[in-house]
Design an enzyme around this catalytic site. Structure first.
Site, mmCIF file in Angstrom:
data_model
loop_
_atom_site.group_PDB
_atom_site.id
_atom_site.type_symbol
_atom_site.label_atom_id
_atom_site.label_comp_id
_atom_site.label_asym_id
_atom_site.label_seq_id
_atom_site.Cartn_x
_atom_site.Cartn_y
_atom_site.Cartn_z
ATOM 1 C CG HIS A 211 -16.424 -18.330 -9.740
ATOM 2 N ND1 HIS A 211 -17.117 -18.377 -10.882
ATOM 3 C CD2 HIS A 211 -16.498 -17.301 -9.058
ATOM 4 C CE1 HIS A 211 -17.761 -17.077 -10.751
ATOM 5 N NE2 HIS A 211 -17.764 -16.538 -9.546
ATOM 6 N NE ARG A 309 -9.723 -6.653 0.886
ATOM 7 C CZ ARG A 309 -8.724 -6.786 1.656
ATOM 8 N NH1 ARG A 309 -8.746 -8.185 2.070
ATOM 9 N NH2 ARG A 309 -7.525 -6.033 1.506
ATOM 10 C CD GLU A 438 -8.513 2.561 0.962
ATOM 11 O OE1 GLU A 438 -8.006 1.952 0.640
ATOM 12 O OE2 GLU A 438 -9.999 2.817 1.048
ATOM 13 C CG ASN A 461 -3.447 -3.544 0.416
ATOM 14 O OD1 ASN A 461 -2.450 -3.949 0.952
ATOM 15 N ND2 ASN A 461 -4.421 -4.378 0.612
ATOM 16 C CG ASP A 462 -6.477 1.217 -2.755
ATOM 17 O OD1 ASP A 462 -6.152 0.771 -3.889
ATOM 18 O OD2 ASP A 462 -7.483 0.543 -2.383
ATOM 19 N NE ARG A 472 -4.604 -3.189 -4.569
ATOM 20 C CZ ARG A 472 -5.345 -3.162 -3.421
ATOM 21 N NH1 ARG A 472 -5.900 -1.986 -3.105
ATOM 22 N NH2 ARG A 472 -5.935 -4.227 -2.882
ATOM 23 C CB CYS A 509 -6.938 -3.289 7.398
ATOM 24 S SG CYS A 509 -7.622 -2.005 6.444
HETATM 25 C C1 PEP Z 1 -5.914 -1.311 1.198
HETATM 26 O O1 PEP Z 1 -6.274 -0.693 0.305
HETATM 27 O O2 PEP Z 1 -4.966 -1.565 1.953
HETATM 28 C C2 PEP Z 1 -6.992 -2.512 1.661
HETATM 29 C C3 PEP Z 1 -7.129 -2.795 2.723
HETATM 30 O O3 PEP Z 1 -8.190 -2.336 1.117
HETATM 31 P P1 PEP Z 1 -8.390 -3.265 -0.335
HETATM 32 O O4 PEP Z 1 -7.076 -4.005 -0.173
HETATM 33 O O5 PEP Z 1 -9.606 -4.096 -0.091
HETATM 34 O O6 PEP Z 1 -8.412 -2.121 -1.365
HETATM 35 MG MG MG Z 2 -8.285 -0.281 -0.563
#
Ligand code: PEP
Ligand code: MG
Length: 550
Positions: A211, A309, A438, A461-462, A472, A509
């Site tokens: 937080h 998100r 993803e 990212n995923d 990650r 994204c």
């Molecule tokens: C991703 O996985 O790249 C993504 C944008 O979603 P998050 O980072 O929220 O998993």
């Molecule tokens: Mg993701």
């Protein structure tokens, strides 16, 4: 006779690498936070009427601490936003938990100890239990319990949190700008220390999901955590430089470094508030998790919100929001976007975003378990409430809904069918339904997925995590989490081609899109929309402009 120099010898520069919690650069003098003010608490035995007196002291401390929390909540709601203010509601719930009070009173009665001892012992037991949990989110909640303990002890001892270096020079006094070094960045530390005077925070502990990190970001104060032993190595008044973007911290910066640091800061300040205009043919949207961040994104010139998100709205308050509460938050996001397109990503809970309020059983491999789309299928009431809340908040204006962690067309169609079922009586003509690419399987089936989706967004990212079997969030394997791997670019190429063939809009994204060094290569592939953190919009546009206007 040679005169003796009175200047103390220059201390050697020391560099540290921590976890960036809140972006920004700061150079200044250190003030230490007096978090050890409870190390010499009164400890005495009680009996007879003494027992009742200590019980009364505990009850009064709970009432006064609850009042202080209410004040803080109002202050934070006004200065940062209602979501962040909920932190203090969560602390109040811990404070007023009946089983906690019962445990403290039991200790006073059975062990015949004073209020300070009973409170310290009782809350430290709970705190340790949370600290030992594997889950990062629950670990961060230990901080809230510690906060409640400190608040009760402050009331009992008539103390206030503050800075400890009275002898450390003028920069610790009110009105002087300083960099606060502490063991841990707590919500109260973030908000109560006259934050106008705090240039930055550097701490030993504190997670990026805590937080306090959220508050520091909301206040715009740079912060870095995860620097073991920093408290013992510094003195009040020492000069320190911090980079909240990278986690770099330099103690006693050498003159050459100081020159570079000052130049970097001046360059940043010169561009602060400067909004770069859109690049023709290359859209830069923003990734956000609250209405406040939408305001920052709009101020930074975002053309829209490419990824909201929504699960962060739940994680921040540690409970499921009712449909009505969701409607209010989503309306606030749409209002802040002021007519720009907004993409709501449906709750992507599970894996690293553990959410105990849903009662998800412990999994040995949560990244491959009940998360994202699977969780939405398994929790129809959660999904249905969110679907209705989005459609109601949109109230006829076009909104994009993005489905996380989709594995194939059939799974997406089933979720979309349930979305339409749940929103049966509402007008959904203006809602478009999109897929996150993803999971590698969905990418390999891009043609069939895009045939049924209205649009798509690549979550690198995923995608990187699952393509290369590399966690990650794990520092040990962070070196393997790299964008510079042919297999990733083959998949990206495949997706861009498939989207072009299907005539569907495609955004990227993941964090990759915010890397200015990679932007020209993404444009080379044919990608024309990215969604990035608001603070990266200017540098992404600066990287794209020469490529597209050459
Ligand atoms: C991703 O996985 O790249 C993504 C944008 O979603 P998050 O980072 O929220 O998993
Ligand atoms: Mg993701």
């Amino acid at each position: 006779m040679p005169t003796k120099s009175t200047n103390p010898p220059r201390r050697a520069e020391q560099s540290f690498k921590g976890t960036p919690l809140s972006p920004g650069l700061a150079l200044g003098r250190i003030c230490l936070f007096n978090e050890y003010r409870h190390s010499n608490l009164p400890e005495y035995r009680v009996s007879g009427t003494g027992i009742r007196r200590e019980e009364r002291r505990v009850r009064r401390a709970v009432v006064v601490a609850a009042e202080r929390l209410d004040e803080l909540r109002l202050q934070v709601a006004a200065r940062i936003g209602p979501a962040e203010a909920e932190i203090f509601t969560a602390q109040k719930m811990i404070l007023q938990d009946a089983s906690l009070a019962a445990d403290i009173v039991k200790r006073i009665r059975e062990q015949r100890v004073n209020a300070e001892t009973a409170i310290t012992d009782s809350l430290q037991v709970f705190e340790r239990r949370f600290q030992e949990m594997d889950d990062a989110y629950l670990k961060d909640r230990a901080t809230d319990i510690g906060e409640v303990r400190r608040r009760l002890l402050d009331v009992l001892g008539n103390m206030r949190p503050g800075l400890q270096c009275q002898g450390g020079g003028q920069h610790c006094q009110r009105g002087y700008k300083r960099i606060v070094v502490a063991e841990e960045l707590t919500p109260s530390l973030s908000i109560e220390l006259d934050t106008e005077d705090v240039l930055a925070f550097v701490t030993v502990h504190g997670g990026a999901n805590s937080h306090a990190a959220i508050l520091a970001r909301g206040l715009g104060v740079p912060a870095v955590s995860g620097i073991p032993g920093i408290r013992e190595q510094v003195r009040c008044g020492d000069e320190i430089w911090i980079n909240g973007d990278t986690g770099e911290v330099v103690l006693h910066p050498a003159p050459e470094r100081l020159a570079a640091v000052v130049a970097a800061r001046q360059a940043r300040e010169a561009h602060a508030g400067e909004v770069s205009p859109p690049v023709p043919g290359f859209a830069v949207f923003a990734n956000v998790s609250s209405a406040e961040e939408v305001r920052q994104a709009v101020a930074a010139g975002a053309e829209g919100i490419g990824l909201y998100r929504t699960e962060f709205e739940l994680l921040q308050v540690a409970r499921v929001l009712t449909e009505e509460e969701q409607v209010t938050r989503y309306q606030a996001v749409l209002a802040a976007a002021a007519g720009r397109p907004v993409t709501f990503r449906l709750f992507d809970l599970g894996s690293d975003k553990q959410f105990p309020a849903l009662g998800i059983p412990a999994e040995t491999n949560p990244a491959l378990g009940w998360r994202g789309a699977r969780l939405l299928l398994g929790r129809p009431e959660l999904f249905g409430d969110q679907a209705r809340a989005i459609v109601r908040a949109a109230a006829g204006q076009p909104v994009r809904v993005l489905y996380p962690m989709i594995t194939d067309a059939a799974q997406f169609l089933e979720l979309k069918r349930r979305f339409l079922n749940a929103t049966g009586e509402l007008d959904v003509r203006h809602i478009s339904h999109g897929v996150m690419f993803e999971v590698p399987a969905a990418c390999l089936e891009a043609d069939s997925v895009l045939a049924v989706a209205d649009f798509a967004s690549i979550g690198t990212n995923d995608l990187t995590q699952y393509l290369f079997a590399v966690d990650r969030d794990n520092d040990l394997v962070a070196g393997d989490f790299s964008a510079d791997q042919p297999a990733l670019w083959r998949v990206l190429d495949l997706l861009v081609q498939a989207a072009a063939a299907a005539g569907k809009s495609l955004t990227l994204c993941g964090e990759l899109g915010g890397n200015p060094l990679v932007v020209p290569r993404l444009i080379g592939l044919g990608l024309r929309t990215v969604s990035v953190a608001p603070r990266l919009i200017t540098s992404v546009r600066a990287a794209a402009r020469p490529v597209l206007t050459a």
